[in-house]
Design an enzyme around this catalytic site. Structure first.
Site, PDB file in Angstrom:
ATOM      1  CB  SER A 119       7.899  10.177   1.399  1.00  0.00           C
ATOM      2  OG  SER A 119       8.446  11.426   1.054  1.00  0.00           O
ATOM      3  CE  LYS A 122       7.384  11.633  -2.736  1.00  0.00           C
ATOM      4  NZ  LYS A 122       7.735  12.089  -1.389  1.00  0.00           N
ATOM      5  CB  SER A 176      10.875   9.149  -1.688  1.00  0.00           C
ATOM      6  OG  SER A 176       9.826   9.516  -0.830  1.00  0.00           O
ATOM      7  CE  LYS A 281       7.421   6.656  -1.162  1.00  0.00           C
ATOM      8  NZ  LYS A 281       8.707   6.877  -0.468  1.00  0.00           N
TER       9      LYS A 281
END
Length: 349
Positions: A119, A122, A176, A281
């Site tokens: 992720s 993202k 997420s 992140k």
């Protein structure tokens, strides 16, 4: 007459005694089978109980004896990257720490290895959506095409749920949320194929030559990059106020139909007062292991940290803490002005 009376009485007593004996014998005959039947019933019940208990014990034993399925190895494990030894004893097989102002590399470990990034993907998804200046209040409905068929992951955003683009972006960067990220790519002008092409074009424009994307969520192990490329992305994305704000948000509520859903940040360090995080992140799929990228201020220095393929649910956060403590332990000096890529070696622990 008296003799006759007593004679008759004796006869009647004999008959009475005889009858009583017969009745007693008959009662005994009936009582014995009844007791036997009762005993047999109790024995049967005990047998059934023992069998039931036995089956239960066998079931429990079988449950305990079930073979433990080994966790699927990560790409880093398959490549032997966890064999690398570093002075900070990090659990991540790939790590990179860079001074954001001077570009000095403070720590590196397999930083050029190309691995799935989960992720962390993202972050590029959010960058494209933000840069496109699309209306954040535009309503977008979750469709069946947003449902994860790659890993079968769940989501609280049901098909038919409608949120604004800004809400979807918030959930994708902070929590997420996979369906949110997919819906952002799908609703991009030109659709999902155009969006994925834009992701790869943006990566090349930033000089991320080891990076490739096939979808906007990170569920595919074909979304891959290196720590050096991700440090470049974090450095650039940190310049976007929207990405800074949403990725470091600690919690967020969205109204979906008649329900209000509470979402929280996947990185617990954003709530830790000891940390000053500007952008972050997290990511995880079995092929990538635990991943984390951050921009954070430590000991007066703005650092970019990248941790990939970490073992253990909390290990990526532990690695970040180890790096933080190490940087804080370095004697305070005036940050160098050179852009040398020479590595400052941490003390051997």
């Amino acid at each position: 007459m008296c003799i006759a009376f007593f004679a008759n009485l004796g006869y009647d007593l004999k008959r009475l005694i005889l009858n009583l004996g017969l009745l007693a014998a008959l009662g005994l005959a009936c009582w014995i089978p009844a007791q036997a039947a009762t005993k047999q019933s109790n024995t049967a019940k005990q047998s059934v109980y023992k069998k039931s208990a036995g089956k239960s014990q066998v079931t429990r034993k079988r449950a305990l004896a079930r073979p433990v399925i080994a966790e699927k190895p990560t790409f880093g494990q398959l490549a032997g990257l966890h064999g690398a030894v570093d002075a900070l004893a990090l659990k991540s097989s790939v790590a990179l720490v860079v001074d954001q102002d001077t570009h000095e590399v403070l720590f590196k470990k397999n930083e050029l290895a190309v691995l799935p990034i989960a992720s962390i993907t993202k972050l590029m998804t959010g960058l494209l959506v933000s840069e496109a200046k699309l209306p954040m209040d535009e309503a977008i409905t979750i469709t069946q095409s947003d449902v994860d068929t790659e890993k079968g992951s769940s989501s609280r955003l049901k098909v038919g749920a409608t949120l604004s683009r800004g809400e979807l972006l918030h959930l994708a960067l902070m929590s997420s949320e996979n369906r949110a990220a997919h819906a952002l790519g799908r609703s991009y002008p030109g659709g999902l194929p155009v969006f994925v092409d834009a992701m790869n074009s943006r990566a090349r424009a930033l000089g991320m030559l080891d990076t490739s994307y096939v979808e906007p969520t990170g569920l595919s192990s074909r979304n891959q990059s290196s720590a050096r490329d991700l440090a470049t992305l974090v450095n650039f994305a940190h310049g976007d106020p929207t990405l800074r704000e949403l990725s470091t948000s600690t919690g967020y509520q969205v109204a979906v139909g008649s329900k209000t859903l509470q979402y929280n940040n996947t990185n617990r360090l954003v709530k830790n007062p000891a940390w000053e995080i500007g952008l972050q992140k997290t990511g995880y799929i079995s092929e990538a292991g635990q991943c984390l990228v951050m921009q954070a201020k430590v000991a007066g220095r703005k650092l970019i940290m990248v941790f990939l393929d970490s073992k253990g649910k909390l290990s990526r956060l532990g690695d970040a803490e180890r790096v933080k403590h190490w940087v804080e332990s370095i004697a305070p000096v005036t940050p160098p002005v050179s852009t040398s890529l020479a590595v400052t070696k941490p003390p051997v622990s």
